[in-house]
Motif scaffolding. Sequence first.
Motif, short mmCIF file in Angstrom:
data_model
loop_
_atom_site.label_atom_id
_atom_site.label_comp_id
_atom_site.label_asym_id
_atom_site.label_seq_id
_atom_site.Cartn_x
_atom_site.Cartn_y
_atom_site.Cartn_z
N GLY A 36 0.82 -1.21 0.00
CA GLY A 36 0.00 0.00 0.00
C GLY A 36 0.85 1.25 0.00
N ARG A 37 1.93 1.24 0.77
CA ARG A 37 2.82 2.41 0.79
C ARG A 37 3.51 2.59 -0.56
NH1 ARG A 37 3.92 0.17 5.96
NH2 ARG A 37 5.88 -0.74 5.22
N LEU A 38 3.88 1.49 -1.18
CA LEU A 38 4.49 1.58 -2.50
C LEU A 38 3.50 2.12 -3.53
CD1 LEU A 38 6.92 1.00 -4.35
CD2 LEU A 38 6.04 -1.32 -4.64
N ALA A 39 2.25 1.67 -3.45
CA ALA A 39 1.22 2.16 -4.37
C ALA A 39 0.97 3.65 -4.17
CB ALA A 39 -0.08 1.38 -4.17
N ALA A 40 1.05 4.11 -2.92
CA ALA A 40 0.84 5.54 -2.64
C ALA A 40 1.94 6.39 -3.26
CB ALA A 40 0.77 5.76 -1.12
N VAL A 41 3.17 5.91 -3.22
CA VAL A 41 4.28 6.66 -3.81
C VAL A 41 4.18 6.65 -5.33
CG1 VAL A 41 6.79 6.70 -4.11
CG2 VAL A 41 5.81 6.23 -1.85
N THR A 42 3.77 5.52 -5.89
CA THR A 42 3.74 5.36 -7.34
C THR A 42 2.56 6.08 -7.98
OG1 THR A 42 4.77 3.19 -7.04
CG2 THR A 42 3.78 3.64 -9.19
#
Length: 300
Positions: free
Chosen positions: A62-68
């Motif tokens: 989820g954190r990676l999706a937020a950055v991307t």
Amino acid sequence: MNPVLLRLYPAGFRRAFGEEIAESYREATEGAGRRARLREAADIAAHAVRLRLGLGSAHPGGRLAAVTAPFALAATATYAAFNLIVSAGDWYAMYTAGTAGDFGVFAALTNGWYLLVLVGAVVALAGHYLPGVLCAVAGAVGGSATSLFWIWPLPPGPRWDLAGFLLAPVLVAALPLACPPDVRPARRVRGLAGMLALTAWAVLLVIAVAVVNPPGIGLRFPWLFGVPMAAALSLAGRRAFVAIRTVPQLACSAAPFVLTMHFSGWVDSEKILALLGALAVAAAALRLWRGRGSGTVTPT
């Protein structure tokens, strides 16, 4: 509450919080109409699916999706703007030569979808996140479906080769849906007037790039793709860049641009390899910089 909704959650989470979720749903929908109940059920289902997929804000995915997400939106806006410019230019050249024929109908349909994608991505970057992302996804699906219908009479080999070029923009446009709701970008533009001004700016930028095309510079793709990309990244803002703190985050943030550039049909494999090489150098530099600052690289 429909028990099927609770079964969407992982068993452990359901045992721990099932009664609380059911009570919250009852309070939220008590005396509400059908539309409110459907919206609440959709929110619960989406939350359950996120937990199943590990895309909550407490999960690394989820954190990676937020950055991307902001970069996927910027890549989607850039891809739509580029195709608007190229398609409109090709149609105009064929129209003035009297050879447009049925291509004029096809160009009008696809440009309408690309315009929807562009507006949706810009609206999402401005902070009206979910409506904008859904608008961009709908436009990407519509544009790819229209193109697929147009190329369907081709032989199976070329047909499926081109189908791959139509799937990538849909995947990139849909990627921001993975961003958890509680870490979505803050709303930066408020009010109808502000949104209309921003969308008008995006459309006028496309027109300006199409008209002010420097003749003879031999850099058609960098001009037609690079200018909209710079504008989209400026709309994403400094906060989107500051959020990149690890090498995987850098790679995933760059991937939408690599995909859209490759599947635009204007960038060959050699240039993509050069771009990936530059990305690898940037990733190594980021790793060294982070390592020098903290002694370790923060895991994703």
